[in-house]
Structure formats: C-alpha cells, structure tokens
Scaffold this motif. Structure first.
Motif, PDB file in Angstrom:
ATOM      1  N   LEU A  53       2.347  -2.127   6.898  1.00  0.00           N
ATOM      2  CA  LEU A  53       1.493  -2.590   8.220  1.00  0.00           C
ATOM      3  C   LEU A  53       1.042  -1.563   8.844  1.00  0.00           C
ATOM      4  O   LEU A  53      -0.180  -1.453   9.279  1.00  0.00           O
ATOM      5  CB  LEU A  53       2.533  -3.349   9.056  1.00  0.00           C
TER       6      LEU A  53
ATOM      7  N   GLY B 297      -2.307  -1.209   6.943  1.00  0.00           N
ATOM      8  CA  GLY B 297      -2.930  -2.366   7.881  1.00  0.00           C
ATOM      9  C   GLY B 297      -2.489  -3.777   7.229  1.00  0.00           C
ATOM     10  O   GLY B 297      -3.202  -4.670   7.695  1.00  0.00           O
ATOM     11  N   GLY B 298      -1.586  -4.003   6.616  1.00  0.00           N
ATOM     12  CA  GLY B 298      -1.157  -5.328   6.063  1.00  0.00           C
ATOM     13  C   GLY B 298       0.223  -5.358   5.596  1.00  0.00           C
ATOM     14  O   GLY B 298       0.591  -4.284   4.845  1.00  0.00           O
ATOM     15  N   GLU B 299       0.959  -6.376   5.852  1.00  0.00           N
ATOM     16  CA  GLU B 299       2.186  -6.541   5.213  1.00  0.00           C
ATOM     17  C   GLU B 299       2.018  -7.201   3.708  1.00  0.00           C
ATOM     18  O   GLU B 299       1.293  -7.651   3.120  1.00  0.00           O
ATOM     19  CB  GLU B 299       3.237  -7.548   5.881  1.00  0.00           C
TER      20      GLU B 299
ATOM     21  N   ALA C 106       2.450  -9.630   0.410  1.00  0.00           N
ATOM     22  CA  ALA C 106       2.503 -10.834   0.375  1.00  0.00           C
ATOM     23  C   ALA C 106       3.059 -11.392  -0.966  1.00  0.00           C
ATOM     24  O   ALA C 106       3.546 -12.540  -1.031  1.00  0.00           O
ATOM     25  CB  ALA C 106       1.175 -11.412   0.474  1.00  0.00           C
TER      26      ALA C 106
ATOM     27  N   ARG D 229       0.797  -6.842  -3.620  1.00  0.00           N
ATOM     28  CA  ARG D 229      -0.387  -7.670  -2.959  1.00  0.00           C
ATOM     29  C   ARG D 229      -0.167  -7.789  -1.439  1.00  0.00           C
ATOM     30  O   ARG D 229       0.674  -8.498  -0.942  1.00  0.00           O
ATOM     31  CB  ARG D 229      -0.707  -8.900  -3.713  1.00  0.00           C
ATOM     32  N   LEU D 230      -1.177  -7.398  -0.718  1.00  0.00           N
ATOM     33  CA  LEU D 230      -1.181  -7.345   0.732  1.00  0.00           C
ATOM     34  C   LEU D 230      -1.515  -8.716   1.211  1.00  0.00           C
ATOM     35  O   LEU D 230      -2.264  -9.588   0.403  1.00  0.00           O
ATOM     36  CB  LEU D 230      -1.873  -6.319   1.424  1.00  0.00           C
ATOM     37  N   ALA D 231      -1.206  -8.999   2.449  1.00  0.00           N
ATOM     38  CA  ALA D 231      -1.688 -10.360   2.958  1.00  0.00           C
ATOM     39  C   ALA D 231      -3.329 -10.681   2.995  1.00  0.00           C
ATOM     40  O   ALA D 231      -3.462 -11.710   2.892  1.00  0.00           O
ATOM     41  CB  ALA D 231      -1.083 -10.472   4.349  1.00  0.00           C
ATOM     42  N   ASP D 232      -4.133  -9.620   3.002  1.00  0.00           N
ATOM     43  CA  ASP D 232      -5.389  -9.898   2.957  1.00  0.00           C
ATOM     44  C   ASP D 232      -5.808  -9.687   1.594  1.00  0.00           C
ATOM     45  O   ASP D 232      -7.104  -9.664   1.417  1.00  0.00           O
ATOM     46  CB  ASP D 232      -6.055  -8.584   3.785  1.00  0.00           C
ATOM     47  N   GLY D 233      -4.950  -9.626   0.598  1.00  0.00           N
ATOM     48  CA  GLY D 233      -5.414  -9.746  -0.806  1.00  0.00           C
ATOM     49  C   GLY D 233      -5.537  -8.457  -1.722  1.00  0.00           C
ATOM     50  O   GLY D 233      -5.688  -8.435  -2.603  1.00  0.00           O
ATOM     51  N   ARG D 234      -5.537  -7.461  -0.978  1.00  0.00           N
ATOM     52  CA  ARG D 234      -5.576  -5.975  -1.532  1.00  0.00           C
ATOM     53  C   ARG D 234      -4.400  -5.783  -2.405  1.00  0.00           C
ATOM     54  O   ARG D 234      -3.259  -6.222  -2.084  1.00  0.00           O
ATOM     55  CB  ARG D 234      -5.760  -5.064  -0.416  1.00  0.00           C
ATOM     56  N   GLU D 235      -4.729  -4.887  -3.493  1.00  0.00           N
ATOM     57  CA  GLU D 235      -3.599  -4.724  -4.435  1.00  0.00           C
ATOM     58  C   GLU D 235      -3.603  -3.338  -4.281  1.00  0.00           C
ATOM     59  O   GLU D 235      -4.371  -2.501  -4.292  1.00  0.00           O
ATOM     60  CB  GLU D 235      -3.783  -5.295  -5.811  1.00  0.00           C
TER      61      GLU D 235
END
Length: 306
Positions: free
Chosen positions: A15, A19-21, A23, A39-45
């Motif tokens: 985070l 910028g993301g946790e 998922a 895979r982050l919460a916004d879909g980035r791998e």
C-alpha cells in the motif's frame, strides 16, 4: 498461498510503495531470496522480492532499472530497495511467459553468448557501487582462509565428504584468476538457462539480477560459458560448447581476449562447478556437477594454464 499467509508487513508495504494492497497471490518462490507474485486490488500484477540485506541489493536493482529503461529484456523495477528490518525489499513488474531454452550444444551456447554479450555491453555504461561481496558461487575472490569462502551453513558440515579433486580444482582455478589481477566490471554471475526465458529465437526475459557481480570481464564470461546450460540441477557445459560461447562472445563484442584473459575465462568456468560439486557432496546429492567436473577439470585447467 492464501493471503493470510503473507508476511505481516507485506500488505502495508504494498500500500505504501505501490499504492494498493494484495488481493491475490500468484506464486511464491523461495531460494536465497523470497519472491511473491501478487495481484493488487486494482488489478496490477507485481513481483515483490525480499532478501537478507547484505548491502548488494541497492546496486543490483539500480543496474536492472537502467537496463530496463533502455529496453533490455528484463523486468522493470517499480520501487527502489527499501529496508524492512533485516530485509532488503523491492517490487518489479511481473514479466511472465516465455520458454526455457534447453540444450548444451555449441549452437545453443552461441545463442546464450549473444545475449550475454548484449547484457555486458549494456552494463558497461552503468555506474553503481560494486555489489560486494560477490555471490557465493563465484566468490573465488574472497579473503577468507582456505580455498572456499566462509559460508557458515556449508562450513558446519563434514568437509571430508568433499572429494579431493573438487577442492584441488577450485584451488588451482582460484590461484590462476587471482594471479592475473585484471580490472573488474559489472556483470551477471548466474547466467543459467533456468534464469532466462525465450520466445522462439528471441530472448524474452533475463531474471535473477540479485546475482550481479564485480569481477574481471573474462572471469564473468568464463563462468557463464560453463553454467549457461543449467536448467535444473546445476552442471558444467561440454568443453566444446564453452569454447563456442567464448568465441561468439568475443566476436559479438568486437574484441579478442588476450592470452591471459582466455586463460582466466577457462579458470573461472571451473569455479561455479566446483562450488556446486562441493554443495552436492555436503548434502549427499547426486553428483551432477561433480561428475562433469571430474571429467573436464584436467582439460579446462590445462587451457587455464593452471
């Protein structure tokens, strides 16, 4: 791997720095370092790499970033190295896909040499603090007593299990390299088939940038010429394939090695195999490197003038 099994600090680190946790966990690998595909919460791998902080990681990641910026086939770092307790941590893009190029023939050796020559040419323009100490499997330049660098978990085992020819080969190869006193450059010291991926005849990704080293060019090329074919348990390529690798590298770089550099390359081709043969003996593993070393050491030492 369930998300709950991730290290406690990792979600907050992602985070803060990405910028993301997380998922989902795509994979986890553990060898000398621990690697998490997330895979982050916004879909980035992304891939997060953690290793014991021995002071090497900052330079390795900085060099990797420079090559990625220039379009070299490697993952692009997404963060600098960050200290987390005793760990050095960074994130990089997820670069999946590609196939391992198997084989140890001279033709295959030339393909690997082409990539190594390009890699070394790119690194020649990169200025970072030397990533020392060098990785243990190429650490012939250690200042510890005896033939081998001090590696506590190996030194604690019964050294009588190591065949005499392994230690003798390592000693002679090391002595020859040290006697040359060649200048050091930055290079990849774990250039094995398992660390590269290909799309047809084009290399797609070179991995394991943690394994950069600061050693003479001839020694780095020599080590790669012996190790390039290792796609599973590490081994030593056939002599004719190492010869093809060395010739192709010099042709592509447009500079012939001196007689001394050629000898150093042959000496350095033996050190990783000797390290791996020692490892096999101390762990009771099948002597893949050990058998190859036994069969080839005399000729490689002859070429090394050792």
């Amino acid at each position: 791997m369930p998300l709950d099994d991730l290290p406690d600090w990792l979600p907050a680190w992602c985070l803060d720095h990405l910028g993301g946790e997380p998922a989902d966990v795509l994979f986890r690998l553990q060898q000398m370092s621990m690697v998490f595909g997330l895979r982050l919460a916004d879909g980035r791998e992304v891939v997060v790499k953690t290793r014991a902080d021995d002071g090497r990681a900052v330079s390795c990641v900085a060099a990797q970033a420079r090559l990625a910026e220039r379009g070299f086939a490697c993952a692009r770092p997404l963060t600098p190295v960050v200290g987390v307790g005793s760990l050095a941590v960074h994130a990089e893009e997820f670069r999946p896909g590609g196939e391992v190029l198997d084989g140890d023939s001279p033709d295959v050796a030339v393909r690997y040499a082409e990539v190594f020559a390009q890699l070394m040419a790119e690194l020649a323009d990169v200025t970072v603090a030397p990533p020392l100490p060098n990785p243990r499997w190429v650490r012939w330049d250690h200042t510890d007593s005896g033939v081998w660098p001090a590696i506590e978990f190996l030194d604690a085992r019964d050294q009588s299990a190591v065949p005499a020819y392994v230690a003798d080969t390592a000693d002679r190869a090391r002595g020859r390299i040290l006697a040359a006193s060649l200048p050091c450059v930055l290079g990849h010291a774990d250039f094995e088939a398992q660390n590269l991926r290909w799309h047809g005849r084009e290399v797609w990704a070179v991995h394991d940038w943690d394994s950069l080293a600061w050693q003479p060019e001839a020694a780095l090329v020599g080590a790669a010429s012996g190790a390039f074919a290792s796609a599973g348990p590490p081994t030593l390529a056939p002599i004719e394939s190492s010869e093809a690798f060395l010739v192709a590298y010099q042709d592509i770089r447009g500079r012939l090695f001196t007689a001394v550099e050629r000898e150093i390359a042959w000496a350095a081709s033996l050190w990783p195999a000797a390290h791996n043969a020692r490892w096999e003996a101390l762990h009771g593993d099948i002597p893949v490197s050990g058998n190859a070393l036994r069969a080839q050491a005399a000729e490689r030492l002859r070429r090394a003038n050792a």
